[in-house]
Scaffold this motif. Sequence first.
Motif, PDB file in Angstrom:
ATOM      1  N   GLY A 114      -8.746 -20.283 -36.967  1.00  0.00           N
ATOM      2  CA  GLY A 114      -9.381 -19.142 -36.340  1.00  0.00           C
ATOM      3  C   GLY A 114      -8.844 -18.769 -34.978  1.00  0.00           C
ATOM      4  O   GLY A 114      -9.542 -18.125 -34.195  1.00  0.00           O
ATOM      5  N   ASN A 115      -7.607 -19.158 -34.677  1.00  0.00           N
ATOM      6  CA  ASN A 115      -6.968 -18.773 -33.409  1.00  0.00           C
ATOM      7  C   ASN A 115      -7.870 -18.955 -32.193  1.00  0.00           C
ATOM      8  O   ASN A 115      -8.159 -18.016 -31.456  1.00  0.00           O
ATOM      9  CB  ASN A 115      -6.503 -17.317 -33.462  1.00  0.00           C
ATOM     10  CG  ASN A 115      -5.092 -17.240 -33.969  1.00  0.00           C
ATOM     11  OD1 ASN A 115      -4.279 -18.101 -33.678  1.00  0.00           O
ATOM     12  ND2 ASN A 115      -4.812 -16.227 -34.753  1.00  0.00           N
ATOM     13  N   PRO A 116      -8.366 -20.143 -31.962  1.00  0.00           N
ATOM     14  CA  PRO A 116      -9.279 -20.336 -30.832  1.00  0.00           C
ATOM     15  C   PRO A 116      -8.540 -20.247 -29.504  1.00  0.00           C
ATOM     16  O   PRO A 116      -7.341 -20.424 -29.434  1.00  0.00           O
ATOM     17  CB  PRO A 116      -9.784 -21.763 -31.046  1.00  0.00           C
ATOM     18  CG  PRO A 116      -8.698 -22.437 -31.779  1.00  0.00           C
ATOM     19  CD  PRO A 116      -8.046 -21.411 -32.641  1.00  0.00           C
ATOM     20  N   GLU A 117      -9.309 -19.969 -28.452  1.00  0.00           N
ATOM     21  CA  GLU A 117      -8.766 -19.997 -27.105  1.00  0.00           C
ATOM     22  C   GLU A 117      -8.571 -21.445 -26.706  1.00  0.00           C
ATOM     23  O   GLU A 117      -9.418 -22.279 -27.010  1.00  0.00           O
ATOM     24  CB  GLU A 117      -9.774 -19.370 -26.120  1.00  0.00           C
ATOM     25  CG  GLU A 117      -9.950 -17.881 -26.274  1.00  0.00           C
ATOM     26  CD  GLU A 117      -8.783 -17.145 -25.626  1.00  0.00           C
ATOM     27  OE1 GLU A 117      -8.348 -16.144 -26.213  1.00  0.00           O
ATOM     28  OE2 GLU A 117      -8.305 -17.590 -24.573  1.00  0.00           O
ATOM     29  N   ILE A 118      -7.481 -21.731 -26.045  1.00  0.00           N
ATOM     30  CA  ILE A 118      -7.331 -23.101 -25.527  1.00  0.00           C
ATOM     31  C   ILE A 118      -7.051 -23.009 -24.039  1.00  0.00           C
ATOM     32  O   ILE A 118      -5.905 -23.002 -23.599  1.00  0.00           O
ATOM     33  CB  ILE A 118      -6.214 -23.865 -26.255  1.00  0.00           C
ATOM     34  CG1 ILE A 118      -6.531 -23.951 -27.728  1.00  0.00           C
ATOM     35  CG2 ILE A 118      -6.076 -25.267 -25.673  1.00  0.00           C
ATOM     36  CD1 ILE A 118      -5.582 -24.842 -28.510  1.00  0.00           C
ATOM     37  N   ASN A 119      -8.092 -22.897 -23.256  1.00  0.00           N
ATOM     38  CA  ASN A 119      -7.924 -22.834 -21.805  1.00  0.00           C
ATOM     39  C   ASN A 119      -8.577 -23.993 -21.088  1.00  0.00           C
ATOM     40  O   ASN A 119      -8.361 -24.200 -19.912  1.00  0.00           O
ATOM     41  CB  ASN A 119      -8.533 -21.533 -21.261  1.00  0.00           C
ATOM     42  CG  ASN A 119      -7.734 -20.344 -21.735  1.00  0.00           C
ATOM     43  OD1 ASN A 119      -6.516 -20.401 -21.802  1.00  0.00           O
ATOM     44  ND2 ASN A 119      -8.426 -19.288 -22.079  1.00  0.00           N
TER      45      ASN A 119
ATOM     46  N   PHE B 282      -2.469 -32.254 -18.417  1.00  0.00           N
ATOM     47  CA  PHE B 282      -3.846 -32.543 -18.111  1.00  0.00           C
ATOM     48  C   PHE B 282      -4.071 -32.467 -16.606  1.00  0.00           C
ATOM     49  O   PHE B 282      -4.944 -33.111 -16.078  1.00  0.00           O
ATOM     50  CB  PHE B 282      -4.244 -33.921 -18.623  1.00  0.00           C
ATOM     51  CG  PHE B 282      -4.168 -34.046 -20.110  1.00  0.00           C
ATOM     52  CD1 PHE B 282      -4.109 -35.288 -20.693  1.00  0.00           C
ATOM     53  CD2 PHE B 282      -4.138 -32.940 -20.929  1.00  0.00           C
ATOM     54  CE1 PHE B 282      -4.036 -35.419 -22.070  1.00  0.00           C
ATOM     55  CE2 PHE B 282      -4.067 -33.058 -22.295  1.00  0.00           C
ATOM     56  CZ  PHE B 282      -4.017 -34.310 -22.869  1.00  0.00           C
ATOM     57  N   SER B 283      -3.195 -31.734 -15.958  1.00  0.00           N
ATOM     58  CA  SER B 283      -3.415 -31.569 -14.529  1.00  0.00           C
ATOM     59  C   SER B 283      -4.731 -30.816 -14.346  1.00  0.00           C
ATOM     60  O   SER B 283      -5.198 -30.618 -13.249  1.00  0.00           O
ATOM     61  CB  SER B 283      -2.255 -30.834 -13.871  1.00  0.00           C
ATOM     62  OG  SER B 283      -1.781 -29.795 -14.679  1.00  0.00           O
ATOM     63  N   TYR B 284      -5.285 -30.451 -15.457  1.00  0.00           N
ATOM     64  CA  TYR B 284      -6.677 -30.017 -15.496  1.00  0.00           C
ATOM     65  C   TYR B 284      -7.551 -31.011 -14.744  1.00  0.00           C
ATOM     66  O   TYR B 284      -8.472 -30.654 -14.054  1.00  0.00           O
ATOM     67  CB  TYR B 284      -7.087 -29.969 -16.967  1.00  0.00           C
ATOM     68  CG  TYR B 284      -8.508 -29.554 -17.246  1.00  0.00           C
ATOM     69  CD1 TYR B 284      -9.507 -30.504 -17.396  1.00  0.00           C
ATOM     70  CD2 TYR B 284      -8.840 -28.212 -17.393  1.00  0.00           C
ATOM     71  CE1 TYR B 284     -10.796 -30.132 -17.689  1.00  0.00           C
ATOM     72  CE2 TYR B 284     -10.137 -27.837 -17.690  1.00  0.00           C
ATOM     73  CZ  TYR B 284     -11.102 -28.795 -17.846  1.00  0.00           C
ATOM     74  OH  TYR B 284     -12.374 -28.427 -18.141  1.00  0.00           O
TER      75      TYR B 284
ATOM     76  N   ALA C   5      -0.127 -24.302 -19.950  1.00  0.00           N
ATOM     77  CA  ALA C   5      -0.824 -25.540 -19.639  1.00  0.00           C
ATOM     78  C   ALA C   5      -2.319 -25.304 -19.552  1.00  0.00           C
ATOM     79  O   ALA C   5      -2.781 -24.271 -19.095  1.00  0.00           O
ATOM     80  CB  ALA C   5      -0.318 -26.098 -18.310  1.00  0.00           C
ATOM     81  N   ILE C   6      -3.056 -26.298 -19.998  1.00  0.00           N
ATOM     82  CA  ILE C   6      -4.515 -26.174 -19.984  1.00  0.00           C
ATOM     83  C   ILE C   6      -5.023 -26.194 -18.557  1.00  0.00           C
ATOM     84  O   ILE C   6      -4.567 -26.958 -17.737  1.00  0.00           O
ATOM     85  CB  ILE C   6      -5.119 -27.355 -20.753  1.00  0.00           C
ATOM     86  CG1 ILE C   6      -4.685 -27.249 -22.203  1.00  0.00           C
ATOM     87  CG2 ILE C   6      -6.628 -27.343 -20.637  1.00  0.00           C
ATOM     88  CD1 ILE C   6      -5.015 -28.473 -22.986  1.00  0.00           C
TER      89      ILE C   6
END
Lengths: 287, 543, 303
Positions: free
Chosen positions: B185-190, B228-230, B327-328
């Motif tokens: 379902g083409n999800p957002e990955i933010n 993962f610098s998230y 990048a997330i």
Amino acid sequence: MKVRKVTLFDVVSGIVLALLALVLLVPFWQMIVVAFSTTEGYVKSTYHLIPTSFSVDVFSQLFSSSEIMKGMLISLINVLCGWLGGLILCAMGAYALTKKNIIGRKFIFNFIIFTMFFNGGIIPLYIWLKKIYITDTIFCLFLPTLISTFYLLLLKNSFISIPAEMEEAALIDGYNEMQILFKIIIPVSKPVIAAVSLFLIVQYWNDYYNAMMFMNKPDLYPLGLILRNVIISKQALLRTPVAAGAVLPSEQYNMALTMIAMLPILVLYPFVQKYFVAGVMIGAVKE
Amino acid sequence: MKRISAVLLAVLLALSTAACSTSDRGGSSTPPKTESKVESKVESQETAKGSEEPKTVKMMADGMDDKAISQWKLLEPELGMEIEFLTAPGDQFAQKVNTMMATGEEADLITCEDSLPWRSWAEDELLIDLDELIDPVDHIYVEKITSSDLFKGYLNDGKRYVIPNAHHGNDWTMVVRKDIMEKIGNPEINTMEEYYDAMVKAKEMGYIGVGFSLDDGLVKLQTAFQFFSYFGGGGMKPDGRSFDINNDVVTDLSVSDGTKQTLLFLNKLYREDLMNKDYATIKDGFLSTYVDAGKVFSLFTPAGNIPMANEKMQTLDPSFEYEIIPAIGADRPEFRPITQGFNMWKVSLIPATAKNPAGGLKLFELANSRTGREILIGGEKGVTMTEEGFSEDGVFTIIPENCEKVWGNATGISPRWWGLMSTVYGYIPVEEYDTYEEAYANEMIFSTSQDVESDNPFSNRNVIEAGRPYGGVNVLSEVALPIESEVRPNLNNIKGEYWNKIITAPSEEEAEKLWEEFVPQWEAGGGTDYVAAYQEYYDENCK
Amino acid sequence: MKKASVWLNLKRYRYVYLMLAIVLVWYIAFAYAPMFGLIMSFEKFSFAKGFFGSELVGLNNFKMLFSDRYFVQAFKNTFAISFLRIVFEFPIPIIFAFMINEVRSKPFRSVIQNITYFPHFFNWIVFGGLIGSVLALDRGVVNGIIQLFGGSQIDFLGDSRYFRTILIVTNLLKEVGWNSIIYIAAIQGINPTLYESADLDGVNRWQKIRYISLPGIAPTISIMFILFVGGVFTQGFDQVYNLYSPVVYDKGDILSTYIVRTLKEVPNLGVQAAAGFINSVISMLFLLVSNWVVRLMGQESIY
């Protein structure tokens, strides 16, 4: 000998041995299957036990690689020098040690044995070989390991069992000990010589350790080291940006290279096989 | 006992006779000889120009197989000398260089990782003081890079002994499978939560959420950390420096909260089967087993690997395809764009025992000049690239069939343009700018005309553009203090042990407990001294 | 010995002495000469100053090593793995030799023997990869079989609890055939009349093994025991290096792999030499102990 009944032990033992052989065949068979598969076949297959595709691409790649061919040549030279040199020197030492009247025999014997279990370490060896200008020459591939004390002892034990009359007759005829060694002792000891020869040839053909430690010139790399590098460099390449299009050696390539590296030994093996069990027996049992 | 004493006597005898015969070779006569050799060589270069010039340059580098050697040999006409190559297997290379330096090898130029103890070598006078060799005109590139502000941490006592090799650390990227994205379902990955949910959905369809493989400890983990610098855990070179500077306080990212969060997240993925459980043991089987077989949903990988991975996967099913995603957490205010966080990775140096040090330097300069880069990247005119060679703006046209023959691939990537003396797919125009930093900021990335026409998203130009926001460095990232070689191996061992234990911990509590153990171990194992040394340097030089 | 007879001896056996001299030159040049490099272990080595000019630091290098807990870990592992090898890898080829010897069908025996010799010719780089592929998750044959029987997969190479077992088992698989050659040969070398008279006395198979075969090959077993134990501490690098990974260092890292992995970037080569020295000394101790044990059991030893 009387024929024994087939006992439970025989059956169980037979099964165990057969299973063992089967287990050992698996990696060997996998190697063959993978070497001859296509990329698609390789990726699709999980266990690599049943060949689903066939291609000799990697083999033609291998044989057209000048690096591989050069490596084979170097390995060949290495084997010849290591085998002949090693055999001759071990035989000389072995024969000399059978002569009971040599002064300092016990001392020399201990001198030699000691080296089997104690050495200076690889770094001092490297430094020393460098000082005597052997590193980066073809000599560093076989000289440091030319004499194996173990084989020397094996030969010595086998030479001892040769009847003294043969040597005495030759001495009377005016031959010296060196001639006796080469004209009489060695030909008579065919089985143990064949055994030691096989061991030496296998050792030098597969060897990569000496090259890895002492050889920095890539054009003098033996096949064993090239094989190792292909596999290792794949691991290294994986953690670097390979950049679009650069080709990693495929699993099939690795397996094919392994097969080629093993081939000479496997070809030689049936010819020598009947000798070496007998050879080892003669060498080891008489203490 | 008698026999043993006999043996010992034998050993003593042998040792003393051997020692007597070689003491004059291994003795203390070497230092003065080496120094005078170097001086006289330099003098002879200057005073006797044109007369007795050496004809060979001996170069020692990693990964020099046949194809790479033929590539470098193309430089010989420009160089005017023959190049001799020395090498060692990749996993032995550091050891080999260390041994060679310690035993006085006569190489003229050695390229190795900066984690090797070059400072000790400089102090033991095993390296040539480059100040005596570098000419600001003849060696403009070397001059600019070694006197740049960015690399002043590579001086030893104010003198230049090593040349940093220019580096692009920015080409690792995060990819996801386009076809799987569509299916879920083409999800957002933010955010991490969204990423996690996407991975769970992919797992339900039978895919591995994210694929990893270590080989010698921590290398691939670093790439996870970048993205993962998230968590603020980004930007480390796990076997090297990874500092964060806040309000003049230097801290090491290895023990930061961000790293902790990243490790805990990885542990969660591990426990829930969202990552391949054999990440530590699969080694080089990783690509062929998981990626090429189309089993992995997301991946951190050098962008350059992707076309190859796509191609292999598409033999199974043409719809399989990886695409790059940003990048997330890139939009988050706390996002810290530090990938790899460093500008270089290898150094080149010239041993004091070199026979042709000027030649070695010349080779390095050539390898980084416009001419040299063109040859190393494009190959031979009329063979791998067309006769016209490179255009003004660095575009060249490859001849695919010849590339296939000579380089083994048809996409125009020469075997050894990367990693050896430079990882810049292009060149750094030092002639046009005053400082190295300016030149680097205005680097020219080459490209094949085929890539330009097709606007290949994975071409080096595009990938580097995509990576640019993550190229941040701080003032300490290019500083290499002596304490590096003293504590680095032990700190690496501690990190290796604990990080892997944390990731494979059976429960979250266990993972947390291991982290609590890790930090004091790291500090006690040299970490505290390490940070203190850099803090001191920062206080003295950078405030 | 009297001077005259010494001279006579030298003259009479001059060709023998010549051969000995050539051989001894090699030993001095390539076995003993590097040994004095052991001095490096006690120095802060610098090539510029050479072996005899470098600064002596006494036991510093050794202290450094033993204060590194990863060195100590590797040290302990090497002991543990060596003992495991002595207990399992030494006797099993002997048992295998007996089993082979009892097989009556010649073709079957020959086939089994030849198959078991093959793996010896692989080197560990390749064999390690093959083992990795056989033991892998998801696509390894072993895990496939486990799942067939309803079990759950095991990451053999990544689990410290299994790693040492894997080391022993895979090494056995690779070498049991080759190592048994010498015992098979020894068993065949026993005088057949001994067996014949045993048959006449109605002795069963097990008693034959216990009272004839085993004593008959005792000298061979003794020598092989000493050789095995003397070498077990320092060998095994290839296997461990190609099978191990960071997650099993705690149980699987041995001295030789530790040296190669960690010490490669230490500028003072004296530390590496010290580690190598420790390796060699322990090996020698093993040798001497095994020699003594063999003596104690009334068998012929090397010393």
